[in-house]
Design an enzyme around this catalytic site. Structure first.
Site, PDB file in Angstrom:
ATOM      1  N   TYR A  51     108.464  36.381  -4.663  1.00 44.05           N
ATOM      2  CA  TYR A  51     108.395  35.687  -3.368  1.00 44.05           C
ATOM      3  C   TYR A  51     109.737  35.063  -2.976  1.00 44.05           C
ATOM      4  CZ  TYR A  51     103.311  36.138  -2.752  1.00 44.05           C
ATOM      5  OH  TYR A  51     102.031  36.607  -2.539  1.00 44.05           O
ATOM      6  N   PHE A  59     106.041  25.473   1.266  1.00 44.00           N
ATOM      7  CA  PHE A  59     104.896  25.807   0.414  1.00 44.00           C
ATOM      8  C   PHE A  59     105.268  26.635  -0.809  1.00 44.00           C
ATOM      9  CE2 PHE A  59     105.077  28.996   3.866  1.00 44.00           C
ATOM     10  CZ  PHE A  59     105.159  30.177   3.127  1.00 44.00           C
ATOM     11  N   THR A  93      97.056  36.170   7.506  1.00 51.70           N
ATOM     12  CA  THR A  93      97.400  35.325   6.355  1.00 51.70           C
ATOM     13  C   THR A  93      96.411  34.168   6.191  1.00 51.70           C
ATOM     14  OG1 THR A  93      99.728  35.831   6.807  1.00 51.70           O
ATOM     15  CG2 THR A  93      99.279  33.992   5.313  1.00 51.70           C
ATOM     16  N   ARG A 104      90.468  39.233   3.762  1.00 52.37           N
ATOM     17  CA  ARG A 104      90.700  37.787   3.738  1.00 52.37           C
ATOM     18  C   ARG A 104      89.562  37.028   4.418  1.00 52.37           C
ATOM     19  NH1 ARG A 104      97.282  38.103   4.594  1.00 52.37           N
ATOM     20  NH2 ARG A 104      97.842  37.707   2.436  1.00 52.37           N
ATOM     21  N   HIS A 117      97.706  40.253  -1.523  1.00 47.68           N
ATOM     22  CA  HIS A 117      99.054  40.438  -0.976  1.00 47.68           C
ATOM     23  C   HIS A 117      99.212  41.888  -0.560  1.00 47.68           C
ATOM     24  CE1 HIS A 117     103.425  40.559  -0.591  1.00 47.68           C
ATOM     25  NE2 HIS A 117     103.337  41.727  -1.206  1.00 47.68           N
TER      26      HIS A 117
END
Ligand code: GDP
Ligand code: MG
Length: 135
Positions: A51, A59, A93, A104, A117
């Site tokens: 990431y 975050f 997201t 999701r 992901h």
């Protein structure tokens, strides 16, 4: 019509919920083939490197803690327009904004624990696949 490969991760929340099979089934029913697959516990270094594009975001620490909180399934999906096809199956997201019938929407609780992901472009797919599986 381009056959592409994309990097997919089933995140710790979905593994803990015991829905690996249900999520894989969505990929398979959509015509995406699982061509590489590994269940693993990410180290801090692996999660931070994966990431890296988000390392300045507020975050980032929470994201790395979450991604290392339990085992994940790291995999490569292959199929027609696999990158966007996977993003469509995943949904937005934030699961509260994800369309009905998306992974999701159906399996995620929150923006940080959001089940899956998926690479967001051809360039990130290439980098992310190489990151876990080499060339
Ligand atoms: P994605 O491509 O849809 O996964 O979203 P991004 O690439 O923008 O963000 C990567 C991951 O960071 C997301 O899947 C979330 O798990 C997490 N994330 C993104 N935005 C936030 C946020 O505002 N708060 C928290 N805690 N996590 C976030
Ligand atoms: Mg992303």
């Amino acid at each position: 019509m381009a056959i592409e490969r994309t990097l997919s991760i089933i995140k710790p929340d979905a593994v803990a919920k015991n829905v690996i099979g249900e999520i894989e089934s969505r990929f398979e029913k959509a015509g995406l083939k699982i061509v590489e697959m590994q269940m693993k516990q990410l180290s801090d270094e692996e999660a931070q490197g994966f990431y890296a594009e988000h390392k300045e975001r507020p975050f980032f620490g929470d994201l790395v803690s979450f991604m290392t909180s339990g085992p994940v399934v790291v995999q490569v999906l292959e199929g027609e327009n696999a990158i966007m096809a996977n993003r469509d199956l995943m949904g937005a997201t934030n699961p509260q904004e994800a369309a009905e019938g998306t992974i999701r929407r159906d399996f995620a609780e929150s923006i940080d624990a959001n089940a899956v992901h998926g690479s967001d472009s051809a360039a990130s797919a290439e980098r992310e696949i190489a990151y876990f599986f080499g060339k």
